[in-house]
Design a protein around this motif. Structure first.
Motif, PDB file in Angstrom:
ATOM      1  N   ILE A 404      26.683  36.151  38.797  1.00  0.00           N
ATOM      2  CA  ILE A 404      26.910  35.664  37.435  1.00  0.00           C
ATOM      3  C   ILE A 404      27.999  36.498  36.748  1.00  0.00           C
ATOM      4  N   SER A 405      27.939  37.818  36.943  1.00  0.00           N
ATOM      5  CA  SER A 405      28.942  38.687  36.316  1.00  0.00           C
ATOM      6  C   SER A 405      30.332  38.402  36.866  1.00  0.00           C
ATOM      7  N   ALA A 406      30.439  38.245  38.193  1.00  0.00           N
ATOM      8  CA  ALA A 406      31.749  37.987  38.791  1.00  0.00           C
ATOM      9  C   ALA A 406      32.303  36.641  38.342  1.00  0.00           C
ATOM     10  N   VAL A 407      31.457  35.617  38.328  1.00  0.00           N
ATOM     11  CA  VAL A 407      31.923  34.288  37.891  1.00  0.00           C
ATOM     12  C   VAL A 407      32.350  34.332  36.430  1.00  0.00           C
ATOM     13  N   THR A 408      31.558  35.017  35.597  1.00  0.00           N
ATOM     14  CA  THR A 408      31.912  35.119  34.177  1.00  0.00           C
ATOM     15  C   THR A 408      33.225  35.857  34.001  1.00  0.00           C
ATOM     16  N   TRP A 409      33.408  36.943  34.737  1.00  0.00           N
ATOM     17  CA  TRP A 409      34.653  37.715  34.620  1.00  0.00           C
ATOM     18  C   TRP A 409      35.852  36.883  35.079  1.00  0.00           C
ATOM     19  N   ILE A 410      35.673  36.129  36.148  1.00  0.00           N
ATOM     20  CA  ILE A 410      36.783  35.300  36.655  1.00  0.00           C
ATOM     21  C   ILE A 410      37.132  34.206  35.658  1.00  0.00           C
TER      22      ILE A 410
END
Length: 677
Positions: A404-410
């Motif tokens: 979730i964090s990686a998708v949000t950051w991307i």
């Protein structure tokens, strides 16, 4: 949806790496914990059929419902009994204010503790604080409540009591102690309920006995005060009242008849004898009256008056008799109703009194055999294996949070990205330019291990990259005379946009259409491309031709695999910026155009070095290469402003490397990827 999938698929390695890092963090966090042990005891609830607590009270069976029993399990009084029984206030595991026993930590715990000490420094020991006994007891009870769980299978009367501690024997003792404390509390609660019910029944029995006696005395007094008429006599009196009323109605009819006869007689006084005889013959009552007293009207009136007075007197006497009988009938009816009601109340009080007395006797006997309403099916034993410490669950949760964090950051990065990402963006920025999109070279492997291989440019398989290069070749050759050589300047705005790669691929594509191509690599940063093509540093090159008078044929290198000639930069004494300002460069370019159909001059990025500005004066066309998600509108505008004072020419071409190819093919590609997942 496909656009979002394209963005996430392009960053799949970053997302995967982030997920792995978070899962590795979860592995370390769970590895630093001490191993715990869980023991379990099984309890079954048994509801007594003759529950004493339900007798004449609102208290039902306290623990017939497993959900209610679980609430009682976790209640503070039950846990306090367990704490007192096992002396848990002296256990450092449950009493945080006692010094913990020194245990040998695991290697992983030592590593984590060392890292924590190196980053945050050594932990200072806190000074002891004098806390009250109540506060310590509350904290111990709270920790015991946290270490005990209760599981109730649906639609059953079973309760699993689980206790988790750092000691297997302690876990078994705690689970058994909680189950026994519950049974003791249930038994104590039931006995207290029995005592309350017995006391209530005793008080009620005394009240019932007194009420029964009072009503019995009232019934006897009523019998002694007056004679109670039975229902048969009442019915006879009612019949007599009805007969008298009928007689009174008959007398009323006689009075009406007398009044009418009196009126008829008065009418006869003014008539002649013949008319009177005819009238008397028509009225039967007058004829009877004449026969009784004669034809004299005065005698008739006197007889009628006598009859009327006699009927009135009889009617008055009948009314008095009827009123007296009705009063007697009402009084006897009310007395009979009161008597019957009092008899029923006495009977009901007697029955309630007898029932309460029997129930009290039953409860007195049942109190001696009352049970706790449950029993322990099997007791807990010391577990042989410890818990998994929730490692897999923690790793999965942290992995999901990492994703979730990686998708949000991307997505946030993409939303704030101001770079050029599509040919449409570039067309809006440069409406007069010829824009060609060139997809990326399909390279396999991990992102950090991908290397440019010459075989990627030599493959004959049709790819989106090869289609983009063919479009670029067609656009570059359009408008150029077929019998004239052409010098093309290949420039870019930034480093790493794929300029040299596009140059090599374009040269190979031009060789396919029988064009003799020379590539002059004047970019001093193109060492990697030089090694890719040659394999080692060359001794003769651009500097040898411009300064040393070396012949062009001797300086060029024939790249047989690509089918092109290369004039590389040796970088011995001068930089490319110095070499490109020499007059001999113009002569070199004229000589090259006589021997080759197309000369591609690869220079350094415009914003990195001034090389491109010198070359732009001598070439026929300029191929300006930009990078998808690398070049920005500002970098492109500044680079073109420095490269061309009057802007792009009508023959110049702008290539966007890394952009997606044909929209239909791109949509099918990502649909296929999405379908596989």
């Amino acid at each position: 949806m496909l656009s979002l999938w394209r963005i996430l698929w392009g960053s799949k390695w970053r997302i995967g790496l982030t997920v792995l890092c978070f899962m590795f963090l979860g592995f370390f966090l769970t590895g630093s914990r001490d191993r715990t042990y869980t023991a379990e005891s099984l309890l079954i609830l048994e509801d007594n059929s003759a529950s004493m607590s339900s007798a004449l009270s609102r208290d039902n069976s306290a623990y017939a419902n497993p959900a209610t029993a679980v609430e009682v399990f976790g209640a503070r009084p039950v846990i306090e009994d367990v704490v007192a029984q096992l002396s848990l206030e002296e256990d450092p595991e449950f009493n945080p204010f006692l010094p913990r026993e020194e245990t040998e930590p695991s290697r992983l715990a030592l590593v984590i503790e060392g890292l924590r000490t190196r980053v945050f420094g050594p932990v200072e020991e806190a000074e002891p604080v004098d806390l009250g006994a109540d506060y310590v007891s509350q904290e111990v009870v709270a920790r015991v409540q946290e270490s005990v769980r209760f599981l109730v299978p649906p639609q059953t009367s079973l309760i699993h009591v689980q206790a988790t501690t750092f000691d297997p024997e302690k876990s078994a003792l705690l689970a058994n102690a909680v189950a026994e404390a519950f049974l003791n509390d249930a038994l104590r609660s039931r006995l207290d309920s029995v005592d309350r019910v017995v006391a209530q029944l005793g008080d009620r029995l005394v009240n019932l006995r007194q009420d029964f006696r009072e009503k019995e005395q009232a019934l006897q007094a009523m019998k002694n005060e007056a004679e109670v008429v039975d229902p048969t006599t009442l019915r006879s009196m009612a019949t007599e009242v009805t007969r008298l009323k009928d007689r009174r109605e008959a007398l009323a009819q006689e009075l009406l008849t007398a009044l009418r006869l009196e009126a008829e007689v008065k009418d006869l006084e003014g008539l002649q004898a013949s008319a009177q005889a005819a009238r008397i013959a028509q009225v039967p009552g007058l004829q009877v009256l004449r026969d009784a007293v004669g034809p004299d009207t005065d005698n008739m009136l006197a007889e009628i008056q006598t009859r009327r007075e006699r009927a009135q007197e009889q009617s008055s006497k009948l009314s008095s008799s009827i009123s007296a009988l009705e009063e007697r009938l009402t009084a006897h009816s009310e007395r009979l109703l009161q008597f019957n009601q009092l008899e029923r109340e006495v009977e009901a009080s007697n029955e309630i009194y007898e029932f309460s007395q029997r129930r009290l006797n039953e409860l007195s006997v049942q109190a001696d055999v009352e049970t706790a309403g449950g029993r322990i099916v099997f007791s807990a034993h010391s577990p042989q294996r410890g818990n998994s410490r929730g490692r897999l669950r923690t790793m999965l949760i942290l992995g999901f949070l990492g994703m979730i964090s990686a998708v949000t950051w991307i997505l946030i990065k993409q939303a704030n990205d101001q770079t050029i990402r599509t040919p449409s963006d570039l067309k809006v920025l440069l409406p007069q330019a010829k824009v060609v999109s060139v997809p990326k070279v399909p390279m396999k492997g991990l992102p950090f291990n991908r290397k440019l291989n010459l075989s990627l440019l030599l493959t004959t398989r049709s790819t989106e990259f090869s289609k983009g290069i063919r479009r670029l070749r067609t656009t570059l050759l359009s408008g150029a005379p077929a019998d004239k050589s052409m010098a093309v300047h290949v420039a870019s705005d930034l480093v790493g946009v794929g300029k040299s790669l596009v140059t090599l691929a374009l040269a190979r594509s031009l060789s396919y259409v029988d064009k003799k191509v020379l590539i002059i690599i004047a970019d001093e940063r193109g060492v990697g491309v030089m090694r890719l093509l040659q394999g080692s540093q060359v001794q003769t090159g651009l500097e040898s031709v411009l300064l040393g008078g070396e012949d062009l044929d001797n300086a060029v290198i024939r790249q047989k695999q690509l089918g092109v000639d290369l004039l590389l930069n040796t970088q011995e004494h001068r930089t490319p910026a110095d070499l490109l300002e020499l007059d001999s460069f113009k002569d070199l370019l004229e000589t090259a155009l006589q021997r080759y159909d197309i000369v591609l001059i690869d220079t350094a990025p415009v914003l990195a070095a001034p090389d491109a500005q010198q070359v732009a004066r001598y070439v026929d066309k300029t191929l300006f290469v930009t990078g998808c998600s690398v070049s920005s509108s500002d970098s492109i505008e500044v680079s073109l402003g420095e490269l061309f004072q009057k802007g792009l020419g009508s023959q110049d071409v702008v290539a966007l490397y890394g952009a997606d190819g044909d929209p239909q093919n791109r949509q099918a590609h990502y649909k296929q990827k999405l379908g596989v997942l």
